[in-house]
Scaffold this active site. Structure first.
Site, PDB file in Angstrom:
ATOM      1  N   ARG B 309       0.953  -1.162   0.141  1.00  0.00           N
ATOM      2  CA  ARG B 309       0.026   0.026   0.004  1.00  0.00           C
ATOM      3  C   ARG B 309       0.858   1.380   0.038  1.00  0.00           C
ATOM      4  NH1 ARG B 309      -5.442   1.785   0.781  1.00  0.00           N
ATOM      5  NH2 ARG B 309      -6.056  -0.350   0.411  1.00  0.00           N
ATOM      6  N   GLU B 729      -9.411   6.215   6.943  1.00  0.00           N
ATOM      7  CA  GLU B 729      -7.945   6.512   7.019  1.00  0.00           C
ATOM      8  C   GLU B 729      -7.466   8.006   6.262  1.00  0.00           C
ATOM      9  OE1 GLU B 729      -7.814   2.355   5.432  1.00  0.00           O
ATOM     10  OE2 GLU B 729      -5.977   2.361   6.361  1.00  0.00           O
TER      11      GLU B 729
END
Lengths: 474, 776
Positions: B309, B729
Site C-alpha cells: 500500500r 484513513e
C-alpha cells in the site's frame, strides 16, 4: 484517633476501614463500587480518563477535577466525590452530557466520562461567573485529557454549545452542609489505619506528624500524592508506612506578607497559580503550561521541590527569587535557601526525620524571565528550563542570577555566565562569550526529551533571547 | 430518508454517562482469574530456560504457562510464523514469553518478577539501516514500472536525489488490548475481545488451543479505539486468556496495562526511502524512482500488504509518466509492526509530497503551483503507475477550491513578510498537500461482508454484521441503512454486538471499508425483505394467494420499486394504497413468510495482478486537500499549528457529522505522527517512551488555532452505497501538510540549501536543521 476513612460518593456516605483505604480511587470505584464509568488508561495521571470531581470543604468550595488513578482512597477523607455516574439527574442528562451527544463529542467513548466530568466543572464555573466560555478557557480546562479519536474539535463544539442549568450545579447537589455533617467530624480526628502490613497515619496537627516522622523516619510522606501514586501503580515503590499531611490545616496556608509570601506544604499548584497571576506573572505563565488541572488541583509546590528532579519546572524560578525552605523536625525549625537544598541528583539537604513545611518567597524586587522547551508545549516535562532574575542599569545588568534545569544532575546556577554579563561594559558585546561560558557550565545528556546537542543549542538560544528581551530593550 | 442525515453516534448516550461496557467493565465472576504477561528480557537471543517454581509459590497464583502449553504455538495473518508466546528464540524486547494466572493484581505482578528467564544473548538488529545493509528482508514487493524511468531521468532538465525518513507511531488507543474468555460446556469458549477482527481472533484461538472454529465464539461489543492496532494483534492476547480459561475451566481476563501494551504490541512502520526524481523547469515530474524500505519488526504480521500500500500511494495525487517503485520489508528485532490508519499509505504519500516540496524550493516556484501542475487530470495524465485510471477531475477541483478558501496567495505573502523580521525569532510556513486514497483491501478476498437482519413482529429490527465498532460510527451508518431501506425510525433498530456466531468468516473492520462493505450487505439483506413484503402487499391488494405464486415468476405488473417504505408505512405508487408496515409484517408472519435475511456482499470489478504489478486494485479513491500554516520557534524548535483548512471528497456522505469527526480525528492523529510522537529506544532495544509521560500524542492545546473542515459533496461515486466514500484513513494523510509547512518555514532561512527534515519533526530535529544553516 479514628480508624476509618469517610467521604461522600455521589452524595452517599462511604466508610472505608481496611486496606481499601490504600487503593487508588479508580480501582475502588471500579472493583468495589461497580462504578465502571471511570476508566483507567495510563495509571499515571497523564491522560485524564480517570477524572473524577472532588470537593474539599476546607479549601476553595469548588468541585475540582482530579485523576482518580493516582489518588489513594484515604486522601478523600472528609471530602465529597462526584463520578460520571453522579452527573445525570434521575433520567435527565447533565447539559454537558447532552451537548457531547448532540455535537458528536464522543467517538470510542473511553475518554468521554472523564471529559464530561471536567466539563461539568466548566459548566459550574460559567454559572458562577455568568459569562460565556471562551475557546481558550475551554482548552485550558481540558488540557489534562487525551482523546485519540476526535481531534478535539467536536469536544470544543460540545463545550461551546453546552447549555447552562442551575439545577445541575454540583455544589448544590453534592456539597450541602447537612450532607457533610456526618462525615466531617471524623476528619477532625487523627486517623491511624493498620492493614495488610501497611500503617497509614493521617494526623491533624503538625506536632503529631513530626513526632511520627521522628519515630518512623522511613515513613513515606504524602502531600498531594501525585508522584507517589505513579510510583505505586508502576510497581516502583513498596512501602510499609505512610503519613499523609492532608488534614493538617496550618499547612494549607498561603500567607501574603509585605516582605514575603509563605506557601504551606499542602498548598496546591492551582492555588499557587492563582496567587502568581497577581504577583508573579512570568511564573503564572510557566504554571499555566505546567501539568494538567487535575494534577495541579492535588499536587503541591513543596512536593514539586522535595521531589528533587533536575527538570522540576518550578525550581529554577524559585531559585532565581532566593526562596527559602522551612524545614521542621521534633528538634525545631531551620531554613535552607533553595539554591543550597540540592546536593546531587535527587539528593537533598533533608534528614529522614524532617518535613519541609513550607517555602518562603521574598516579595519580588527583580525582574524575571522564564523559558521552557519541551516536545509538546503543554503538559510535557521540560527538556530545558531557564530562569533569570535581573536588574538593568544604564550600561547593562546591575544584578543577575541565571538558573537552568535539564542540563545537569540538578538545577544549575550559571555563575561564570553571569560574571561575563555583569562585568560587561558594553551591552551588546559578550553574547558569544557568554554562550561559550554557558556551554562549559552545563553538562546535558541525551534522553527521551532531547539530545545533548539539542539542549546545548536551546541553552544558547535562551541566552540570546534573554539578551534580546533585556539588554537590547534599554 | 435516514442516509445522509447526521444522526447521533449509536452509543453517544451510554458513552457520556459511562454506561458503555468495555471489556474490563464486565462484572467479575466469583472464580474469575486475571492473566498477566511476562515480556522477554532482551531484544534477541535463545531462550534456554524459563524458571517458574518461585513464582508459582506466590499466594493467589493459580497457574503459569509458556508457549509449550499451546497445541499450536503459532499464528500470523499472512504467514503463520509468530509464536503466541516465544519459546525458543526471542524476536524483540518485551515479547510475550510466559503468562501468569492469578486471583489478584498484586499476586500476578509479584509472580512476574519472580519468573527467571535464562537466555543466550545474540546481537540484535535494531535499526532499519542495519537491516537494509544486511539485506534482512522478509518480503519484496512486485515493483511498479511504467515508461522508461532511468532513461528519462538521465535526460531530464533537472534531477534531485535524496532520502525520506519517517518514524513509527504508537496507536495509543485508550483501551489497551483486552479479552475475557468464559469456558462453556463441551470445551466451547465464549470470547469477549477488543478486536477489529473477531473472525481472526476466533481462528487463532481455535488453532492455538487445538479446537475447531465451531467451538469458539468471539464477540466484540465495542473497542475503546483501535486504529489498526487491534486488526491482527488482538488475537494472540485473546489466545493467552483462552489458554488459561481452557486449562483452569475458569473465566480468564487479560487486560494489558498501557505500559505493557506499548512495549509489547506493534506500531506504524518506520520507513527509509531513497529516491531519484527528474523534472522540467516548470516542476513537472518526468521520472520518479523510489526504493522503499519498511521496518517490519520481528515478524511478518501484515507488513507485506502495508508495504504494497505504501507503493500504491507513492504517486500521491500526482501523475508520473515514468516511474519505478520498489519496496522491501525488513526484519528487525523490534515489536512486530502492524496496521495503523493509513496502512503504509501515509509513508508512501509523504515521500512524494516531500519530493514535490524539494522540487519547488530547488526551482524557486511556489509548491502549490508545482502540485497543481503535477496533479492527476485528463487523459492521458490520469493513469497510476499500477495502471488504474482516475475517472474524475475531483483532485484538480479540490486544489483550486482550497486555494481560494484558504486565501492561499494572500497568506503566502503574509508569511514572507513575517519571516523577514528576524528579531521575532519565529518562522512561519504554509503548505498544501493532497490525498488520493485507494479504497478496497488490496488482498481481494477480504472485500466481502455479510449481514443478518431480523425483522420482529412489532416492526423492530436487530441487525448483525462483521463490522466492529471502535468509535468510527459504523453502527450508526448500519442503522441508517436499515432505517432507509425498510422505512423505519432509528429507535426501532438495534445494531447487535459483532459475533462470529451471527456472521462467519468476516473480514477485519479495516481499510476504511467497514461501512462500505457492511452497509452494502445490510442494504442487500433489507432489500430482500423489502421486496418480499412489497410483493406480499401486491398479492394482498390483488387478492392473490402469496404461497401459490411464490415459486413462479412474479407477474409482469409487479415492480418492487413501485412500493415505497417510509415512516412505518408501505405505499404503492400505482394504486396509491397504503398499509402500515406492522400490519404487513403480521400478514407475512401468518402466511409463513420469512422476516429474516442473511445477505452476502462482495465488491465487484476489482483485481490486481501481482505478477505484472498492474490492474485495478481499488474500487475508487477518496480524495482530499489540506492547507496548513505553522509557526516555528527558532529558539526551541517548537511548532504551533496556526491554521488548517481541509476539503474532503467523501462523495455523498452517509452521516456528515460522523464523517467530519473522522476527518478531524484522523488529521490530528497524523499531526502527532509527523510532529511530536517519538518512539525512543534504549541501547538494548527496549522502548523507553512507553507511557504518555514520554510519548506525546496531541493534546487539545495542539489543535490548530483556526481549524476549518469542509466536505466537497458530490454524487460521482456510483460504485458505493448512497454514492458515499470511505473516510477512516484518508484524512490522516493530510497531516503531511503540517510537516511540509515546517519544511517551508525552514526554507526562509536555509539560504541556498533545500531543507532536510525527518519525521517526526521534533523540536530537536527542527532546531538542529535550523542551526545547520548558520554554520555555513
Amino acid at each position: 484517633m479514628a480508624a476509618q476513612i469517610q467521604f461522600l460518593l455521589n452524595g452517599s456516605p462511604q466508610q472505608v476501614l481496611d486496606e481499601d483505604a490504600l487503593m487508588m480511587v479508580s480501582d475502588y470505584l471500579r472493583y468495589r463500587q461497580q462504578k465502571t464509568g471511570t476508566k483507567v488508561v495510563c495509571a499515571e495521571g497523564d491522560c485524564g480518563a480517570c477524572t473524577i470531581l472532588v470537593y474539599h470543604p476546607e479549601a476553595d468550595k469548588k468541585f475540582r477535577s482530579v485523576n482518580s488513578c493516582i489518588t489513594p482512597v484515604f486522601s478523600l477523607a472528609g471530602q465529597s466525590v462526584v463520578t460520571i455516574e453522579g452527573l445525570k439527574k434521575s433520567d435527565q442528562l447533565h447539559p454537558v452530557q447532552q451537548s457531547l451527544v448532540e455535537n458528536f463529542g464522543s467517538q470510542c467513548g473511553f475518554c468521554t466520562p472523564g471529559i464530561a466530568c471536567t466539563m461539568a466543572t466548566l459548566h459550574d464555573h460559567a454559572l458562577d461567573s455568568n459569562q460565556l466560555i471562551s475557546e481558550q478557557k475551554a482548552k485550558n480546562y481540558l488540557t489534562g485529557h487525551l482523546c485519540r479519536c476526535t481531534g478535539y474539535l467536536p469536544i470544543l463544539d460540545s463545550v461551546k454549545n453546552s447549555k447552562l442549568d442551575r439545577n445541575f450545579e454540583l455544589q448544590q447537589r453534592y456539597a450541602q452542609k447537612e450532607q457533610f455533617e456526618k462525615i466531617c467530624q471524623i476528619a477532625q480526628n487523627s486517623i491511624l489505619l493498620n492493614s495488610s502490613g501497611v500503617e497509614l497515619f493521617i494526623p491533624v496537627s503538625l506536632d503529631e506528624a513530626l513526632e511520627y516522622k521522628n519515630k518512623n523516619p522511613e515513613a513515606h510522606l504524602v502531600a498531594g500524592g501525585t508522584d507517589l501514586g505513579v510510583l505505586i501503580n508502576k510497581g516502583r515503590l513498596k512501602y510499609t508506612k505512610v503519613i499523609s499531611l492532608q488534614n493538617i490545616s496550618e499547612l494549607y496556608l498561603l500567607t501574603n506578607k509585605k516582605e514575603q509570601i509563605l506557601i504551606g506544604a499542602r498548598v496546591t499548584l492551582s492555588e499557587v497559580e492563582a496567587w502568581a497571576k497577581t504577583q508573579a506573572s512570568e511564573f503564572a505563565n510557566l504554571l499555566s503550561i505546567f501539568a494538567s488541572p487535575q494534577i495541579k488541583n492535588r499536587a503541591t509546590l513543596v512536593g514539586n521541590i522535595v521531589n528533587g528532579s533536575p527538570i522540576g519546572d518550578t525550581i529554577p524560578f524559585l531559585m532565581s527569587c532566593n526562596a527559602t525552605l522551612v524545614i521542621q523536625s521534633v528538634h525545631g525549625k531551620r531554613r535552607v535557601a533553595i539554591e543550597d537544598f540540592y546536593l546531587a541528583y535527587k539528593k537533598m539537604d533533608l534528614l529522614p526525620n524532617e518535613i519541609v513545611v513550607g517555602i518562603e518567597i521574598p516579595t519580588l524586587q527583580m525582574s524575571h524571565k522564564l523559558y521552557k522547551a519541551s516536545v509538546r508545549k503543554d503538559l510535557d516535562i521540560s527538556a530545558v528550563t531557564f530562569a533569570a532574575a535581573y536588574q538593568l542599569g544604564p550600561a547593562g545588568f546591575s544584578y543577575l542570577k541565571i538558573f537552568m534545569g535539564g542540563v545537569g544532575p540538578t538545577v544549575l546556577r550559571l555563575r561564570e555566565t553571569e560574571k561575563i554579563f555583569l562585568s560587561a561594559q558594553s551591552r551588546n558585546l559578550f553574547l558569544a562569550e557568554a554562550q561559550a561560558a554557558l556551554l562549559n557550565e552545563v553538562s546535558p545528556r541525551d534522553d527521551v526529551r532531547g539530545s545533548a546537542h539539542y539542549r546545548q543549542l536551546v541553552c544558547q538560544n535562551f541566552l540570546a533571547r534573554f539578551v534580546s528581551e533585556t539588554l537590547e530593550q534599554i | 430518508m435516514s442516509l445522509g442525515q447526521s444522526y447521533k453516534h449509536d452509543s453517544a448516550v451510554s458513552h457520556v454517562t459511562g454506561e458503555s461496557v468495555f471489556i474490563d467493565d464486565r462484572p467479575f465472576h466469583t472464580n474469575e482469574v486475571l492473566v498477566f504477561v511476562k515480556g522477554a528480557p532482551a531484544s534477541c537471543g535463545k531462550i534456554l530456560n524459563i524458571k517458574i517454581d518461585k513464582a508459582l509459590k506466590v499466594p493467589g497464583v493459580v497457574g503459569i504457562w509458556t508457549g509449550d502449553d499451546f497445541a499450536h504455538n503459532q499464528w500470523g495473518t499472512i504467514v503463520s510464523e509468530q509464536p503466541v508466546l516465544a519459546r525458543k528464540q526471542i524476536g524483540y524486547f518485551d515479547e510475550p514469553i510466559c503468562i501468569v494466572a492469578a486471583e489478584s493484581k498484586i499476586s500476578g505482578q509479584m509472580a512476574l518478577e519472580l519468573i527467571e528467564v535464562e537466555i543466550e544473548s545474540m546481537d540484535p538488529i535494531l535499526s532499519l539501516q542495519e537491516a537494509i545493509d544486511k539485506k534482512n528482508f522478509l518480503y519484496e514487493s512486485t515493483p511498479f514500472l511504467v515508461g522508461e524511468p532511468e532513461l528519462v531521468y538521465q535526460k531530464s532538465e533537472h534531477q534531485l536525489e535524496g532520502t525520506f525518513e519517517c518514524g513509527g507511531q504508537e496507536h495509543f488507543y485508550l483501551e489497551s488490548q483486552a479479552a475475557i474468555v468464559y469456558p462453556q460446556e463441551d470445551g466451547h469458549l465464549e470470547v469477549h475481545s477488543s478486536s477489529q477482527h473477531p473472525t481472526e481472533t476466533q481462528h487463532v484461538i481455535a488453532k492455538s488451543l487445538g479446537l475447531q472454529s465451531h467451538q469458539v465464539t468471539c464477540i466484540v461489543k465495542r473497542m475503546g479505539g483501535a486504529f489498526g492496532g487491534k486488526e491482527s494483534q488482538a488475537a494472540p492476547f485473546a489466545a493467552m486468556a483462552a489458554l488459561v480459561a481452557q486449562k483452569l475451566k475458569r473465566p480468564a481476563r487479560l487486560v494489558l496495562s498501557k505500559d505493557d501494551d506499548m512495549k509489547m504490541t506493534g506500531k506504524r512502520h518506520p520507513f527509509l526511502n531513497f529516491y531519484k526524481v527528474g523534472f522540467n523547469q516548470e516542476g513537472v515530474i518526468q521520472s520518479l524512482m523510489i526504493k522503499l524500505y519498511a521496518n517490519a519488526g520481528a515478524y511478518v504480521d501484515l507488513s507485506p500488504s502495508i508495504l504494497d500500500r505504501a507503493l500504491f500511494h507513492a504517486d500521491g495525487a500526482y501523475f508520473i509518466a515514468n516511474a519505478k517503485f520498489e519496496g522491501w520489508a525488513c526484519r528487525t528485532n523490534q515489536h512486530s509492526n502492524t496496521a495503523f490508519r493509513g496502512f503504509g499509505g501515509p509513508q508512501g504519500n509523504m515521500t512524494v509530497e516531500s519530493i514535490i516540496e524539494d522540487i519547488a524550493k530547488y526551482l524557486k516556484i511556489d509548491a502549490l503551483l508545482v502540485r497543481q501542475r503535477n496533479c492527476y487530470s485528463l487523459k492521458p495524465r490520469n493513469i497510476t503507475p499500477y495502471g488504474q485510471e482516475i475517472d474524475d477531475q475531483v483532485l484538480v477541483q479540490l486544489f483550486k477550491t482550497l486555494e481560494q478558501k484558504s486565501d492561499y496567495y494572500r497568506r503566502r505573502q503574509e508569511v514572507s513578510v513575517f519571516n523577514q523580521d528576524k528579531k521575532q525569532r519565529k518562522l512561519r510556513g504554509l503548505s498544501v498537500t493532497a490525498v488520493k486514497f485507494g479504497i478496497a483491501f488490496t488482498a481481494r478476498h477480504l472485500n466481502q461482508a455479510s449481514a443478518l437482519v431480523h425483522l420482529y413482529l412489532d416492526g423492530s429490527v436487530q441487525v448483525s454484521t462483521g463490522a466492529t465498532e471502535m468509535g468510527q460510527g459504523v453502527n450508526t451508518k448500519i442503522k441508517q441503512t436499515v432505517a432507509t431501506c425498510l422505512g423505519l425510525s432509528m429507535h426501532s433498530i438495534s445494531v447487535m454486538a459483532t459475533s462470529t456466531e451471527k456472521n462467519a468468516n468476516t473480514s477485519p473492520t479495516a481499510a476504511s471499508s467497514g461501512a462500505d462493505l457492511n452497509c452494502s450487505a445490510v442494504w442487500k439483506a433489507c432489500d430482500q425483505i423489502r421486496r418480499r413484503l412489497a410483493y406480499l402487499f401486491y398479492c394482498h391488494q390483488n387478492k392473490i394467494e402469496f404461497q401459490s405464486r411464490e415459486l413462479t415468476m412474479p407477474p409482469s405488473d409487479f415492480i418492487h420499486e413501485d412500493y415505497v417504505f417510509h415512516d412505518g408505512v408501505v405505499l404503492c405508487l400505482i394504486s396509491h394504497q397504503k398499509i402500515a408496515l406492522i400490519e404487513l409484517i403480521q400478514i407475512a408472519y401468518l402466511n409463513r413468510i420469512s422476516l429474516s435475511e442473511l445477505a452476502h456482499y462482495r465488491t465487484e470489478g476489482i483485481g490486481f495482478d501481482k505478477k505484472t504489478g498492474k490492474g485495478r486494485p481499488f474500487h475508487y479513491f477518496t480524495n482530499g486537500v489540506a492547507a496548513s500554516e505553522v509557526e516555528v520557534d527558532e529558539d526551541t524548535g517548537q511548532v504551533k499549528v496556526r491554521r488548517v483548512d481541509i476539503l474532503m471528497d467523501l462523495g455523498a456522505s452517509i452521516n456528515p457529522k460522523i464523517d467530519l469527526g473522522q476527518v478531524t480525528g484522523g488529521f490530528i492523529q497524523g499531526v502527532g505522527w509527523v510532529t511530536s510522537e517519538n518512539l525512543y529506544y534504549a541501547q538494548n532495544g527496549s522502548l523507553i517512551s512507553h507511557s504518555p509521560t514520554t510519548y506525546k500524542i496531541p493534546n487539545i492545546q495542539d489543535t490548530p488555532r483556526i481549524f476549518n473542515v469542509e466536505l466537497f459533496p458530490n454524487a460521482l461515486n456510483q460504485r458505493n452505497i448512497y454514492s458515499s466514500k470511505a473516510v477512516g484513513e484518508p484524512p490522516l494523510l493530510l497531516a503531511t501538510s503540517v510537516w511540509t509547512a515546517i519544511k517551508d518555514a525552514l526554507s526562509y532561512r536555509s539560504k541556498e540549501k533545500i531543507p532536510f527534515l525527518r519525521s517526526p519533526a521534533l523540536p530537536s530535529e527542527i532546531l538542529i536543521e535550523r542551526h545547520r544553516y548558520e554554520q555555513s
